[in-house]
Write a protein that holds these residues in place. Structure first.
Motif, mmCIF file in Angstrom:
data_model
loop_
_atom_site.group_PDB
_atom_site.id
_atom_site.type_symbol
_atom_site.label_atom_id
_atom_site.label_comp_id
_atom_site.label_asym_id
_atom_site.label_seq_id
_atom_site.Cartn_x
_atom_site.Cartn_y
_atom_site.Cartn_z
ATOM 1 N N ARG A 132 0.913 5.879 48.028
ATOM 2 C CA ARG A 132 0.775 7.112 47.250
ATOM 3 C C ARG A 132 -0.135 6.841 46.053
ATOM 4 O O ARG A 132 -0.222 5.719 45.575
ATOM 5 N N GLY A 133 -0.808 7.875 45.596
ATOM 6 C CA GLY A 133 -1.597 7.726 44.367
ATOM 7 C C GLY A 133 -3.093 7.711 44.612
ATOM 8 O O GLY A 133 -3.575 8.175 45.628
ATOM 9 N N LYS A 134 -3.799 7.155 43.660
ATOM 10 C CA LYS A 134 -5.260 7.190 43.618
ATOM 11 C C LYS A 134 -5.885 6.559 44.853
ATOM 12 O O LYS A 134 -6.841 7.065 45.420
ATOM 13 N N GLU A 135 -5.323 5.397 45.215
ATOM 14 C CA GLU A 135 -5.861 4.679 46.376
ATOM 15 C C GLU A 135 -4.939 4.831 47.565
ATOM 16 O O GLU A 135 -3.749 4.575 47.464
ATOM 17 N N THR A 136 -5.520 5.237 48.685
ATOM 18 C CA THR A 136 -4.740 5.358 49.912
ATOM 19 C C THR A 136 -5.063 4.165 50.793
ATOM 20 O O THR A 136 -6.163 4.054 51.320
ATOM 21 N N ARG A 137 -4.103 3.263 50.881
ATOM 22 C CA ARG A 137 -4.334 2.074 51.708
ATOM 23 C C ARG A 137 -3.052 1.681 52.429
ATOM 24 O O ARG A 137 -1.944 2.067 52.020
ATOM 25 N N PHE A 138 -3.216 0.893 53.491
ATOM 26 C CA PHE A 138 -2.058 0.409 54.231
ATOM 27 C C PHE A 138 -1.248 -0.531 53.336
ATOM 28 O O PHE A 138 -1.817 -1.362 52.649
ATOM 29 N N HIS A 139 0.064 -0.383 53.319
ATOM 30 C CA HIS A 139 0.855 -1.357 52.572
ATOM 31 C C HIS A 139 1.956 -1.981 53.428
ATOM 32 O O HIS A 139 2.574 -2.963 53.039
ATOM 33 N N HIS A 140 2.189 -1.395 54.587
ATOM 34 C CA HIS A 140 3.253 -1.939 55.427
ATOM 35 C C HIS A 140 2.990 -1.561 56.875
ATOM 36 O O HIS A 140 2.627 -0.435 57.166
ATOM 37 N N SER A 141 3.188 -2.520 57.757
ATOM 38 C CA SER A 141 3.043 -2.241 59.180
ATOM 39 C C SER A 141 4.284 -2.757 59.898
ATOM 40 O O SER A 141 4.688 -3.902 59.717
ATOM 41 N N GLU A 142 4.878 -1.891 60.664
ATOM 42 C CA GLU A 142 6.114 -2.223 61.388
ATOM 43 C C GLU A 142 5.845 -2.051 62.877
ATOM 44 O O GLU A 142 5.314 -1.029 63.305
ATOM 45 N N LYS A 143 6.198 -3.073 63.639
ATOM 46 C CA LYS A 143 5.970 -2.981 65.089
ATOM 47 C C LYS A 143 7.289 -2.697 65.795
ATOM 48 O O LYS A 143 8.267 -3.420 65.591
ATOM 49 N N LEU A 144 7.295 -1.646 66.606
ATOM 50 C CA LEU A 144 8.504 -1.277 67.349
ATOM 51 C C LEU A 144 8.287 -1.504 68.835
ATOM 52 O O LEU A 144 7.228 -1.168 69.371
ATOM 53 N N MET A 159 13.009 3.757 64.266
ATOM 54 C CA MET A 159 12.858 3.513 62.830
ATOM 55 C C MET A 159 13.159 4.819 62.106
ATOM 56 O O MET A 159 12.689 5.882 62.503
ATOM 57 N N ILE A 160 13.941 4.707 61.076
ATOM 58 C CA ILE A 160 14.293 5.878 60.260
ATOM 59 C C ILE A 160 13.742 5.611 58.872
ATOM 60 O O ILE A 160 14.017 4.557 58.287
ATOM 61 N N PHE A 161 12.929 6.512 58.370
ATOM 62 C CA PHE A 161 12.334 6.242 57.066
ATOM 63 C C PHE A 161 12.221 7.517 56.239
ATOM 64 O O PHE A 161 12.366 8.631 56.735
ATOM 65 N N GLN A 162 11.925 7.307 54.972
ATOM 66 C CA GLN A 162 11.667 8.395 54.035
ATOM 67 C C GLN A 162 10.320 8.166 53.378
ATOM 68 O O GLN A 162 9.826 7.043 53.328
ATOM 69 N N PHE A 163 9.763 9.229 52.833
ATOM 70 C CA PHE A 163 8.615 9.081 51.954
ATOM 71 C C PHE A 163 9.159 8.752 50.565
ATOM 72 O O PHE A 163 10.197 9.271 50.161
ATOM 73 N N THR A 164 8.471 7.875 49.880
ATOM 74 C CA THR A 164 8.957 7.390 48.584
ATOM 75 C C THR A 164 7.845 7.477 47.547
ATOM 76 O O THR A 164 6.739 7.947 47.855
ATOM 77 N N GLU A 165 8.118 6.973 46.356
ATOM 78 C CA GLU A 165 7.050 6.944 45.343
ATOM 79 C C GLU A 165 5.951 5.962 45.717
ATOM 80 O O GLU A 165 4.864 6.004 45.165
ATOM 81 N N HIS A 166 6.240 5.080 46.669
ATOM 82 C CA HIS A 166 5.224 4.119 47.115
ATOM 83 C C HIS A 166 4.513 4.568 48.386
ATOM 84 O O HIS A 166 3.417 4.104 48.674
ATOM 85 N N THR A 167 5.162 5.404 49.156
ATOM 86 C CA THR A 167 4.647 5.775 50.489
ATOM 87 C C THR A 167 4.460 7.282 50.582
ATOM 88 O O THR A 167 5.425 8.038 50.462
ATOM 89 N N SER A 168 3.207 7.693 50.792
ATOM 90 C CA SER A 168 2.939 9.138 50.871
ATOM 91 C C SER A 168 2.554 9.586 52.264
ATOM 92 O O SER A 168 2.561 10.787 52.548
ATOM 93 N N ALA A 169 2.198 8.647 53.120
ATOM 94 C CA ALA A 169 1.779 9.012 54.468
ATOM 95 C C ALA A 169 2.116 7.879 55.424
ATOM 96 O O ALA A 169 2.250 6.719 55.004
#
Ligand code: TRP
Length: 73
Positions: free
Chosen positions: A24-36, A42-52
């Motif tokens: 989230r924020g000014k820079e949109t970059r990958f921060h986490h990759s999960e392999k299923l 996988m159950i997740f939420q959007f957070t202050e760190h994750t916008s997409a």
């Protein structure tokens, strides 16, 4: 942000589905990759760190907006 949004559920329909979190924020970059693997969920939420979230591979996605599938390759 004290309270996060609804949960999103992803179920892999093949091995090696990637769930990629983008910042989230000014820079949109990958921060986490999960392999299923097939059948994994996988159950997740959007957070202050994750916008997409980007999903690679065949998967079922469920959210308050409904259920959808990524296209077959
Ligand atoms: N540390 C991340 C965060 O709090 C974890 C996370 C939350 C995440 N939702 C995600 C990672 C969706 C990948 C995809 O934002």
């Amino acid at each position: 942000m004290d309270q996060y949004s609804d949960f999103i559920i992803i179920k892999a329909k093949e091995n090696g589905v990637n769930v990629i979190g983008l910042t989230r924020g000014k820079e949109t970059r990958f921060h986490h990759s999960e392999k299923l693997d097939k059948g994994e969920v996988m159950i997740f939420q959007f957070t202050e760190h994750t916008s997409a979230v980007k999903i690679r591979g065949k998967a079922l996605i469920q959210s308050r907006h409904g259920v959808l599938e990524t296209e077959d390759e």
